[in-house]
Design a protein around this motif. Structure first.
Motif, short mmCIF file in Angstrom:
data_model
loop_
_atom_site.label_atom_id
_atom_site.label_comp_id
_atom_site.label_asym_id
_atom_site.label_seq_id
_atom_site.Cartn_x
_atom_site.Cartn_y
_atom_site.Cartn_z
N VAL A 190 0.84 -1.21 0.00
CA VAL A 190 0.00 0.00 0.00
C VAL A 190 0.87 1.26 0.00
O VAL A 190 0.62 2.21 -0.76
CB VAL A 190 -0.95 -0.01 1.22
N LEU A 191 1.91 1.27 0.85
CA LEU A 191 2.81 2.42 0.89
C LEU A 191 3.49 2.63 -0.46
O LEU A 191 3.66 3.77 -0.92
CB LEU A 191 3.87 2.23 1.98
N THR A 192 3.88 1.53 -1.10
CA THR A 192 4.51 1.63 -2.41
C THR A 192 3.55 2.22 -3.43
O THR A 192 3.90 3.12 -4.20
CB THR A 192 4.98 0.25 -2.88
N ALA A 193 2.31 1.69 -3.44
CA ALA A 193 1.33 2.16 -4.41
C ALA A 193 1.03 3.65 -4.24
O ALA A 193 0.87 4.38 -5.23
CB ALA A 193 0.04 1.35 -4.28
N VAL A 194 1.00 4.13 -3.00
CA VAL A 194 0.63 5.52 -2.75
C VAL A 194 1.84 6.45 -2.84
O VAL A 194 1.87 7.40 -3.63
CB VAL A 194 -0.05 5.66 -1.38
#
Length: 409
Positions: free
Chosen positions: A185-189
């Motif tokens: 999730v952190l990577t995607a955002v």
């Protein structure tokens, strides 16, 4: 300060630094997160360790290729593509571990996790070096570059100290898969935000023979210049730092295991990380006459002298004190090596150089962790604690060679 000479924060935009900081966390969470996930899902510590090594191997192999692609096509499309791919692979890993697929499938997926890892840290350094070169007059660049490399190294230290803590909190509060899902999730955002930030429209290479007619093109030096002796010396120096990190953490884990407190190894290791981050930031206050060559020799010497005490430490308190002293040398040495890497970078190859330097740390860390673990298992902790000394010696010798080469040029 005039409008033509803005501060670096104004030149990058106020949102850049928090975005770039948070975007580093997924990588700092991956190795420990994969270990936690695989051990919980498959019940094998050995398999978990091998998969963590596969993450490092994938990053070491593909990191320089990602950097070269960023130099060739620009950072934005490369970081965006790797961020999306990495998010998908992380989610896939969380499923594969709890699926009936064989262990080989986990190994391949872990390798892909490392291979697609967005190289936010070296990309950020490369980005900021380019901004400094374009936005500031030549006389101001050395001091600003020095402060920037100090911040970047301190940011790395902070992330790699607290990344494993985030993994532990998520795994404890939710499920063993939570850290990997959280990293996805952190990577995607945030990696996407890092890619789309206006600074991501960095210089890219011009086609051979094509006139330089647009502002976002730069003539790229031949690839053979990446193998110049001065740049290779810096790479060997950062390899030595990786060797030290891997051997120190592994031998410290063995040291703590002998005392029945192996789960606290990360906390004790943090003494080195905290000291390193503080002194890395302190580099920006060094006078210009304290040259990069002298800094490398001085602070790698601190690491070496501090590591000489490791085989003779008898309790946890004294071990933490030894690591605190060693940390004084860690941060400034890394700052100096990255600064020299920026100074020695061939034209248009900055991202490649930064990812090569970062990958050399990963290669050294993975190799030393495996070797030190084997030595600790077969010959005992006391013998394993000599490996950090040898690793520190590699850093010192590379610094001596760099100083000799500098005096010749």
């Amino acid at each position: 300060m005039t409008e033509k000479e803005p501060g670096l924060i104004r030149a990058t935009g106020f949102a850049y630094f928090p975005i770039a900081l948070i975007a580093r966390f997924p990588y700092a969470m991956m190795v420990v997160g994969v270990l936690t996930l695989v051990v919980a899902g498959r019940g094998s510590l050995a398999l978990g360790g091998v998969n963590s090594a596969m993450v490092g191997l994938g990053a070491a192999i593909c990191g320089p290729l990602i950097g070269a692609a960023a130099d060739r096509f620009g950072q934005r499309p490369v970081v965006l593509a790797t961020g999306i791919a990495n998010s998908l692979v992380l989610v896939a890993l969380a499923w594969v571990v709890f699926s009936p697929l064989p262990a080989a499938a986990i190994l391949v997926t872990s390798l892909l996790v490392g291979a697609t890892a967005p190289q936010v840290s070296p990309m950020s350094r490369s980005r900021l070096v380019g901004i400094i070169d374009r936005a500031f007059p030549r006389a101001r660049r050395p001091r600003i570059l020095n402060a920037t490399m100090a911040y970047e190294s301190a940011a790395d230290e902070i992330v790699f100290v607290f990344g494993p803590v985030v993994v532990g909190v998520l795994a404890t509060a939710f499920t063993p898969a939570a850290p990997i899902i959280g990293a996805a999730v952190l990577t995607a955002v945030f990696v996407t935000a890092f890619a789309l930030h206006p600074s991501g429209r960095t210089l890219r290479a011009a086609e051979p023979g094509v006139p330089l007619v647009t502002a976002d093109l730069v003539v790229q030096a031949p690839a053979r210049e990446l193998f110049g002796v001065r740049l290779m010396t810096v790479t060997v120096g950062t390899l030595g730092m990786g060797l030290f990190f891997g051997s120190m953490l592994t031998s410290l884990t063995a040291f703590m295991r002998d005392r029945g407190a192996e789960t606290e190894a990360g906390l004790v290791y943090g003494a080195m990380g905290v000291g390193s981050a503080i002194f890395a930031l302190g580099v920006m206050f060094f006078p210009a006459r304290f040259s990069l060559r002298a800094r490398w020799l001085t602070f790698s010497g601190v690491i070496f002298v501090g590591s000489l005490s490791l085989p003779f430490v008898g309790d946890v308190g004294h071990m933490a004190l030894a690591l605190l002293v060693i940390g004084i040398g860690i941060g400034p040495t890394l700052v100096t090596q990255y600064s020299l890497g920026a100074a020695y970078s061939p034209a248009g190859r900055s991202a490649t150089v930064m990812t090569i330097i970062g990958s050399s740390v990963i290669v050294g860390q993975s190799a030393a962790a495996a070797l030190t673990g084997a030595i600790a298992q077969s010959a005992g902790t006391a013998t394993a604690l000599y490996i950090p000394i040898v690793s520190a010696a590699v850093v010192v010798i590379a610094g001596i060679v760099n100083a000799a080469l500098g005096s010749r040029h």
